[in-house]
Design an enzyme around this catalytic site. Structure first.
Site, PDB file in Angstrom:
ATOM      1  N   GLU A  35       0.931  -1.150  -0.010  1.00 41.33           N
ATOM      2  CA  GLU A  35       0.128  -0.110   0.005  1.00 41.33           C
ATOM      3  C   GLU A  35       0.887   1.460   0.060  1.00 41.33           C
ATOM      4  O   GLU A  35       0.592   2.320  -0.637  1.00 41.33           O
ATOM      5  CB  GLU A  35      -0.897   0.185   1.139  1.00 41.33           C
ATOM      6  CG  GLU A  35      -2.171  -1.136   1.238  1.00 41.33           C
ATOM      7  CD  GLU A  35      -3.053  -0.824   0.027  1.00 41.33           C
ATOM      8  OE1 GLU A  35      -3.104   0.318  -0.708  1.00 41.33           O
ATOM      9  OE2 GLU A  35      -3.522  -2.095  -0.476  1.00 41.33           O
ATOM     10  N   TYR A 118      -5.932   6.536   5.294  1.00 39.50           N
ATOM     11  CA  TYR A 118      -5.838   5.625   4.154  1.00 39.50           C
ATOM     12  C   TYR A 118      -5.196   4.075   4.306  1.00 39.50           C
ATOM     13  O   TYR A 118      -5.751   3.029   4.182  1.00 39.50           O
ATOM     14  CB  TYR A 118      -5.578   6.201   2.805  1.00 39.50           C
ATOM     15  CG  TYR A 118      -5.414   4.928   1.767  1.00 39.50           C
ATOM     16  CD1 TYR A 118      -6.691   4.273   1.189  1.00 39.50           C
ATOM     17  CD2 TYR A 118      -4.194   4.181   1.585  1.00 39.50           C
ATOM     18  CE1 TYR A 118      -6.432   3.029   0.260  1.00 39.50           C
ATOM     19  CE2 TYR A 118      -4.202   3.222   0.429  1.00 39.50           C
ATOM     20  CZ  TYR A 118      -5.358   2.737   0.014  1.00 39.50           C
ATOM     21  OH  TYR A 118      -5.405   1.493  -0.586  1.00 39.50           O
ATOM     22  N   ASP A 136      -8.579   6.107  -0.871  1.00 42.51           N
ATOM     23  CA  ASP A 136      -7.633   6.671  -1.778  1.00 42.51           C
ATOM     24  C   ASP A 136      -8.355   7.507  -3.069  1.00 42.51           C
ATOM     25  O   ASP A 136      -9.305   7.311  -3.093  1.00 42.51           O
ATOM     26  CB  ASP A 136      -6.667   5.726  -2.191  1.00 42.51           C
ATOM     27  CG  ASP A 136      -7.001   4.639  -3.093  1.00 42.51           C
ATOM     28  OD1 ASP A 136      -8.156   4.716  -3.291  1.00 42.51           O
ATOM     29  OD2 ASP A 136      -6.126   4.086  -3.609  1.00 42.51           O
TER      30      ASP A 136
HETATM   31  N1  ADE Z   1      -3.682   0.834  -5.194  1.00 41.64           N
HETATM   32  C1  ADE Z   1      -3.596   1.107  -3.804  1.00 41.64           C
HETATM   33  N2  ADE Z   1      -4.071  -0.114  -3.124  1.00 41.64           N
HETATM   34  C2  ADE Z   1      -4.045  -1.065  -4.230  1.00 41.64           C
HETATM   35  C3  ADE Z   1      -4.314  -2.365  -4.182  1.00 41.64           C
HETATM   36  N3  ADE Z   1      -4.297  -3.023  -2.892  1.00 41.64           N
HETATM   37  N4  ADE Z   1      -4.662  -3.163  -5.262  1.00 41.64           N
HETATM   38  C4  ADE Z   1      -4.525  -2.518  -6.526  1.00 41.64           C
HETATM   39  N5  ADE Z   1      -4.165  -0.935  -6.657  1.00 41.64           N
HETATM   40  C5  ADE Z   1      -3.877  -0.525  -5.494  1.00 41.64           C
END
Ligand code: ADE
Length: 349
Positions: A35, A118, A136
């Site tokens: 993340e 987030y 997000d």
């Molecule tokens: N962008 C942020 N978190 C994500 C996730 N877990 N999978 C794909 N794109 C992401």
């Protein structure tokens, strides 16, 4: 949005989700790393970094104890290097409390450096299946269309409002799939130019109903980024090159750079500058221009190679191999290095 809409979204996710490595784990440490890497960075870019990072630093203890040099080398090219430093600061804080994992404790997590609402939501919902929303940019794009949000989606007020809307909808479903399905919808369907025919939420989406999708999300007009002009020197001595560690604060802190000054020099000005600095050279040549856009500024560089008669005293001269393998050189200076390589290939062809 009602429970029924969430059911449709979850079914869509089940049938359309991408097979991504962080979707095969429930390890909160690994989810935290993914993340953090995915903030401001595309999935395709993150994939090789994620695999390499976890191969070298598979546990929180490994991250807490690795040298900063090696950590930054693992992060080289991903940008926003404070993310890597904050990861390590947070790992050190946990490790000092004898914790070798990220606990499912909202109060503790939100106090750690680099972990905002987030990331807390992502860790708790994805790794621990706790009903904590993770909002997000992807998720905000979806919600701003579903509700035709008239306010700036980056405001805290809007985020809080959506957290309160999502929280009850997470009940009775898997919080992990709930979070990931919104992220996935924002990434695959509710994109800048959305593909609404394929959207499981098109029956409850106000923007779709009024065909105003392209008006959302509303954002404040961004300020123009200032441009900085610089001259970069590739000082070469017997196939070694001078690099220099940047200051510990500010942009690209603690990373290595090729020496540079804050002005666009002509060849004549470069010769004058070298003379003034008493740098004795055999040859100097203009290699070309490089530009790079950071989050808050743009750089425009003139690049020169300077072949030295002798190394400059007390400065660090390193081999090509070391530039590649040891020192963490940010993308803007990797572009300079690439330009140098291209010039050499031209010369030898
Ligand atoms: N962008 C942020 N978190 C994500 C996730 N877990 N999978 C794909 N794109 C992401």
């Amino acid at each position: 949005m009602k429970k029924n809409d969430i059911q449709k979204l979850l079914l869509w996710y089940e049938q359309n989700k991408r097979d991504l490595p962080w979707r095969h784990t429930k390890d909160a440490y690994k989810i935290w790393i993914s993340e953090t890497m995915l903030q401001q960075t595309r999935v395709d870019t993150v994939l090789p970094y994620y695999e390499r990072f976890l191969k070298r630093l598979p546990t929180l203890k490994d991250l807490a104890t690795v040298s900063e040099e090696e950590l930054l080398k693992l992060w080289e090219g991903l940008g926003y290097y404070s993310r890597a430093r904050n990861l390590q600061k947070a790992a050190k804080i946990l490790w000092a409390q004898k914790l070798d994992f990220l606990p499912p404790d909202k109060n503790l997590l939100e106090k750690l450096p680099g972990i905002g609402p987030y990331t807390v939501g992502a860790i708790l919902s994805i790794a621990y299946d706790i009903e904590e929303p993770a909002i997000d940019g992807n998720v905000l794009r979806v919600l701003s269309r579903v509700y035709e949000e008239s306010e700036d989606i980056l405001s805290l007020k809007v985020r809080k409002k959506y957290a309160e809307i999502l929280r009850p909808l997470m009940k009775d479903v898997s919080p992990n799939f709930f979070t990931q399905s919104f992220i996935e919808l924002g990434a695959l369907v509710c994109t800048k130019v959305p593909v609404c025919q394929k959207c499981p939420l098109n029956t409850c989406c106000q923007a779709y109903k009024h065909q105003t999708m392209l008006c959302y999300p509303k954002k404040k007009v961004k300020k123009e980024k200032p441009i900085f002009f610089k001259t970069v020197f590739l000082f070469r001595y017997c196939d070694t090159f001078m690099i220099h560690k940047r200051l510990e604060n500010g942009l690209l802190a603690n990373l290595y750079e090729f020496p540079n000054v804050d002005a666009s020099f002509t060849l004549e000005e470069v010769c004058h500058y070298l003379h003034q600095k008493k740098i004795f050279y055999k040859d100097v040549s203009f290699l070309g221009e490089v530009s790079h856009v950071f989050s808050h500024q743009k750089w425009f560089l003139h690049v020169y190679e300077v072949v030295l008669e002798k190394p400059i005293l007390h400065e660090l001269f390193v081999t090509r191999e070391e530039i590649l393998k040891v020192y963490s050189i940010p993308t803007v200076f990797q572009k300079v290095w690439k330009l140098h390589k291209e010039n050499q290939e031209l010369e030898s062809s």
